[in-house]
Structure formats: C-alpha cells, structure tokens
Design a protein around this motif. Structure first.
Motif, PDB file in Angstrom:
ATOM      1  N   GLU A 121       0.818  -1.206   0.000  1.00  0.00           N
ATOM      2  CA  GLU A 121       0.000   0.000   0.000  1.00  0.00           C
ATOM      3  C   GLU A 121       0.856   1.262   0.000  1.00  0.00           C
ATOM      4  N   LEU A 136       1.844   2.670  -3.458  1.00  0.00           N
ATOM      5  CA  LEU A 136       0.823   3.328  -4.270  1.00  0.00           C
ATOM      6  C   LEU A 136       0.918   4.842  -4.145  1.00  0.00           C
ATOM      7  N   GLU A 191      -8.624   7.157  -5.058  1.00  0.00           N
ATOM      8  CA  GLU A 191      -8.242   5.884  -5.656  1.00  0.00           C
ATOM      9  C   GLU A 191      -7.414   5.020  -4.715  1.00  0.00           C
ATOM     10  N   SER A 192      -6.646   5.605  -3.810  1.00  0.00           N
ATOM     11  CA  SER A 192      -5.769   4.816  -2.950  1.00  0.00           C
ATOM     12  C   SER A 192      -6.568   3.926  -2.013  1.00  0.00           C
ATOM     13  N   TYR A 209      -7.564   0.868  -4.048  1.00  0.00           N
ATOM     14  CA  TYR A 209      -6.424  -0.021  -4.256  1.00  0.00           C
ATOM     15  C   TYR A 209      -6.042  -0.744  -2.962  1.00  0.00           C
ATOM     16  N   ILE A 227      -5.897  -4.718  -2.664  1.00  0.00           N
ATOM     17  CA  ILE A 227      -4.672  -5.427  -2.253  1.00  0.00           C
ATOM     18  C   ILE A 227      -4.966  -6.332  -1.068  1.00  0.00           C
TER      19      ILE A 227
END
Length: 107
Positions: free
Chosen positions: A4, A7, A13-14, A17, A21
């Motif tokens: 993480e 990223l 968006e994080s 993601y 993940i």
C-alpha cells in the motif's frame, strides 16, 4: 502495508487499491490453505523451528557475541541455559510436526 505504501497517495483511488490489495492477499492465503492438505502442520513445522530460533536462541547468542569481553560468568550460564532450552524445544516441536506430516503422508 508495504504494498500500500508503494501506491501514489490519490485520496479517492488509494482507498480502492488498498481494499483490492488486502482482498487479494486474503484470497491468496485462502487458496494456499485449501490447496495444501496439511497446511496447519507445515505452519507448525515452520513455527516451531523459526519461532524458537528467533525468540530463544538468537538473542542470547547475539548478546554473548556482541558483549564477549564484558559478560559475567553468571550471564554466560544463563544465556547458555536459555539457548539450550530453545534448542530442545525447537527439536521437540520440529520432530512432532515432522512426525505428524509423515503420518498424514502415509495415510
């Protein structure tokens, strides 16, 4: 967390993601657990060997190695006792896990 941190920090968006993940890691762990018939026994083998090595054997060995000239005889005795207990526990745990794995393979 390591994945993480790689990223970019786009706030919208994080989060997506990060969830993707984490979900992928959980699903991959589940698949490995289902694919290996005695996954618990393999983890027991790794745990009994490595846990004792990391928690009971290496710290006093490093202590004796680093402070070689300043260690009192009492400290040396205690460290050797802790290393011996760790080695015995590791050997018993490893033997137990290996014997159960071999027993599962034979059946």
């Amino acid at each position: 967390m390591s994945l993480e941190e790689l990223l970019p920090s786009n706030h919208g968006e994080s989060r997506f993601y990060a969830i993707a993940i984490r979900s992928a890691l959980v699903i991959s762990t589940l698949l490995v657990g289902l694919a290996i018939p005695f996954f618990g026994l393999v983890m027991s083998l790794i745990g009994s060997f490595l846990t004792m090595l990391i928690t009971l054997i290496l710290p006093p060995a490093c202590f004796l190695s680093i402070l070689r000239a300043k260690v009192t005889p009492t400290q040396v005795t205690i460290c050797i006792f802790i290393i011996a207990v760790g080695a015995i526990c590791s050997a018993i745990g490893t033997y137990s896990a290996l014997s159960k794995i071999i027993e599962k393979l034979n059946t």
